[in-house]
Design a protein around this motif. Structure first.
Motif: not given
Ligand code: 8YV
Length: 315
Positions: A112, A116, A143, A148, A198-200, A228, A230
């Motif tokens: 991550m 990022a 970040v 998340a 969520s961003d991640f 993003m 993951i």
């Protein structure tokens, strides 16, 4: 007394091979040019399989081994083992849980952060001389403090969430139900809803037929052009074609992936992308963890053939 004969599906580090070779007769399946012929030749006396998480043992292999008693997996994931075929014949199955959890979570975080903040591109910027030639490196994404999502709050998902809390992130998770060990984190039942907030988005689900492509077009679109993805679980949890389409068209911002369909021969479309971080299925790949995994593979096999309880049984 003659040694018990085992089928070794893939290579292990030298220290594991030496220990296994000292106690068992190992038949090195991965070196055989004609695999069916190899199984027909050696299969009759083989009583155990030593395999790896991503290699497993399929029904065809199990059926070629009439004396098979145990399948010992070097890995926590046992989705590549045909459990139904094993169950039908009362064949035991073991894996290597717990010992790898924190390393897998560490790599998830590293992926991550690296993706990022453009760590890999930043290094190329320096090494290629772009810093001196072109100037400052393009700005990247923050970040800490972001949102998340954890899809699958099992052992690995929990360790990922704990680490993300250290980055002051807002944490939400999807799982079969609310987890009592996750009081500070928001439970969001629907993966699409989780992705939308969520961003991640971390995929940390144990893979099975039920979770196949759980991350499909809808989840990917909900994560969106600033999101993003993951993946440190299994490739089968993601619809790879939908993921590639979304990365190519920027419907999804970026991805950081440790696992792929057909690995190590991944879809060449991944290689042309500039918005992915690609890792060679190495989340559990530290010397410390791999030593512990190898020990467990050996301990499970020894326990079985010496009539002791299995340390980490699946079946
Ligand atoms: C692999 C894994 O087993 O734990 C799992 O399920 O996929 C990994 O740890 C490892 O790459 C060794 O092959």
């Amino acid at each position: 007394m003659s040694k018990v004969e085992l089928l070794q599906v893939g290579p292990y580090p030298t220290w594991d091979e030496e220990r296994l070779n000292a106690s068992f007769t190992m038949h090195r399946y991965f070196e055989a040019e004609d695999k069916p012929v190899f199984l027909a030749e050696h299969g009759a006396n083989i009583r155990g399989i030593a395999t790896r998480g991503e290699l497993g043992a399929n029904r065809a292999m199990i059926e070629m081994l009439p004396k098979l008693e145990i399948i010992s997996v070097y890995g926590v994931g046992f989705d590549a083992v045909d459990l139904a075929a094993a169950r039908e014949r009362g064949i035991r199955v073991t894996n290597t849980p717990d010992v790898l959890t924190k390393d897998v979570a560490d790599l998830g975080l590293a992926m991550m952060l690296a993706q990022a903040r453009g760590v890999v591109g930043g290094e190329s910027w320096v090494k290629r001389g772009d810093w001196a030639r072109k100037g400052l490196y393009p700005l990247k994404t923050r970040v800490h403090g972001k949102r998340a999502g954890i899809l699958g709050l099992g052992r690995i998902g929990y360790e990922v969430a704990k680490r993300l809390a250290g980055f002051d992130m807002e944490i939400a998770y999807s799982d079969t139900g609310r987890k009592d060990y996750a009081k500070d984190w928001l439970h969001v039942a629907d993966p699409v809803e989780l992705a939308a907030r969520s961003d991640f988005l971390f995929v940390t689900l144990a893979a099975s037929a039920e979770t196949r492509h759980i991350v499909g077009r809808k989840v990917i679109e909900a994560l969106g052009p600033d999101g993003m993805l993951i993946n440190i679980s299994r490739a089968s949890n993601i619809d790879e074609d939908a993921l590639l389409d979304a990365l190519e068209t920027r419907i999804l911002g970026s991805a950081a992936l440790d696992v792929f369909e057909g690995e190590p021969n991944l879809n060449p479309r991944f290689l042309a992308l500039d918005n992915v971080l690609l890792q060679p299925h190495m989340a559990s790949g530290t010397v410390e963890t791999r030593k512990a995994m190898g020990q467990l593979v050996f301990d499970n096999l020894s326990a079985h053939f010496e009539g002791r309880p299995l340390p980490t049984p699946v079946l």
